[in-house]
Write an enzyme that holds these catalytic residues in place. Structure first.
Site, PDB file in Angstrom:
ATOM      1  N   GLY A   3       0.825  -1.199   0.000  1.00 51.75           N
ATOM      2  CA  GLY A   3       0.000   0.000   0.000  1.00 51.75           C
ATOM      3  C   GLY A   3       0.861   1.251   0.000  1.00 51.75           C
ATOM      4  N   CYS A   4       0.215   2.389  -0.256  1.00 55.05           N
ATOM      5  CA  CYS A   4       0.965   3.642  -0.362  1.00 55.05           C
ATOM      6  C   CYS A   4       1.557   4.073   0.980  1.00 55.05           C
ATOM      7  CB  CYS A   4       0.081   4.731  -0.957  1.00 55.05           C
ATOM      8  SG  CYS A   4      -1.539   4.929  -0.172  1.00 55.05           S
ATOM      9  N   TYR A   5       0.723   4.125   2.017  1.00 56.74           N
ATOM     10  CA  TYR A   5       1.259   4.481   3.333  1.00 56.74           C
ATOM     11  C   TYR A   5       2.328   3.488   3.799  1.00 56.74           C
ATOM     12  CZ  TYR A   5      -2.307   8.095   4.341  1.00 56.74           C
ATOM     13  OH  TYR A   5      -3.092   9.223   4.347  1.00 56.74           O
ATOM     14  N   THR A  64       4.386   1.720   2.162  1.00 68.03           N
ATOM     15  CA  THR A  64       5.637   1.901   1.427  1.00 68.03           C
ATOM     16  C   THR A  64       6.481   2.999   2.050  1.00 68.03           C
ATOM     17  OG1 THR A  64       4.679   1.109  -0.662  1.00 68.03           O
ATOM     18  CG2 THR A  64       6.630   2.508  -0.816  1.00 68.03           C
TER      19      THR A  64
END
Length: 345
Positions: free
Chosen positions: A148-150, A152
């Site tokens: 996921g973005c967070y 990462t």
């Protein structure tokens, strides 16, 4: 190689199209949709107009296998969990950008996502694709669970500390901010212009779905890691994530040692840049790129280490990292198709 994108009409899918179009080893991109079969994608998104007519095809595993070698799944929660087993049986490589395959334990997934988990065999067969820390596993994988973005931004910032056991594993605090594209393409009150413009709001307090993903990977590095405090906020910009991470040092260490260790750890990681003393990253510095920029400091007065990690949520936090994993899976240079500098200003 020919690649497919299932879920091409969302922001993640569109970013895959943009980046894969620049990839020298991708000869054709075929786009699939469950609800808009036959529609020209460039009619919906005029920025795609040009030499290629992006007509959406129906999602059918057998047809996909006849079309492509690798499939990127940029789908809502629940879709890839159902689709991946069929694609894998047909011999396709799958890179899943959703959260369906990231959580190892089905009961944990179901508690946080409020839906049925994917088949256990599919989950266990997926490699978590945090590229900088999983290269060997990714190279041998058929299924990638793209982070996921967070997570990462957070995990790249915490890995050098957690793996060295330099911090108190029970007292990790993560304060993260994201642009509105992280909430997806479907309109909602929280992303409405009148609600978001000149505003700054916290959301999903103590309930964000990326929490168990962060904790799971941290515990893979140090099983003594406790539950993290993870707060997420929306800020009035389109792209970007800044994760500010606080942790207490559990041994004597200098700021110079910290920076040198971060720089050493990421020396062979082309997309991770560690800032020098007194400098900290801003989201604009990674806008539109696959980069992660990190600043780190130590406060002797409080005995706290602060890490600031920034990424573009649609690139390093989604499509870019997926292509980075695609490169590693296929033995290509890790940077292939991702060499572009950030957009500035």
């Amino acid at each position: 190689m020919k690649v497919g994108i299932v879920g091409a009409t969302g922001y993640g899918g569109l970013e895959l199209i943009r980046l894969l179009s620049q990839h020298p080893n991708v000869e054709e991109i075929i786009c699939y949709s469950s609800s808009q079969e036959g529609l020209p994608l460039d009619d919906m998104y005029p920025h795609l107009s040009g030499n290629v007519r992006w007509t959406l095809k129906a999602i059918d595993p057998e047809a996909i296998r006849a079309d492509v070698d690798t499939v990127f799944l940029a789908t809502p929660p629940g879709v890839s969990g159902e689709l991946t087993p069929d694609l894998v049986k047909l011999g396709l490589k799958v890179i899943d950008l959703s959260g369906d395959l990231r959580i190892n334990e089905p009961d944990v997934y179901e508690a946080w996502y409020k839906r049925q988990a994917a088949p256990v065999g599919t989950i266990r067969g997926a490699v978590y694709g945090l590229t900088e820390w999983q290269r060997d596993e990714i190279a041998a994988a058929q299924i990638i669970a793209n982070p996921g973005c967070y997570p990462t931004a957070v995990l790249l910032g915490l890995a050098p500390l957690v793996q060295q056991k330099w911090i108190d594993p029970k007292r990790i605090i993560i304060d993260a901010k994201s642009g509105t594209s992280g909430a997806g393409r479907n309109p909602s009150q929280i992303t409405h212009f009148s609600e978001m413009n000149e505003n700054f709001k916290i959301y999903q307090v103590n309930q964000h779905k990326h929490t168990p993903e962060i904790e799971q990977q941290l515990r893979n590095w140090d099983e003594s890691v406790g539950n993290v405090t993870f707060s997420t906020h929306l800020v009035p910009m389109v792209r970007g994530i800044m994760a500010t991470i606080y942790a207490e040092a559990n041994q004597a260490i200098s700021e110079k040692e910290l920076r040198e260790h971060f720089a050493y750890v990421y020396e062979t990681s082309p997309f991770v840049h560690v800032y020098s003393e007194g400098r900290y990253p801003a989201t604009k510095e990674v806008f539109g790129s696959n980069r992660c920029h990190i600043g780190v400091t130590y406060d002797e007065r409080t005995n706290r280490i602060t890490v600031v990690s920034v990424i573009d949520n649609l690139v390093k936090g989604a499509a870019g990292q997926a292509i980075q994993n695609y490169n590693v899976m296929n033995g290509y240079e890790e940077t292939l198709g991702l060499e572009g500098s950030p957009l500035y200003p």
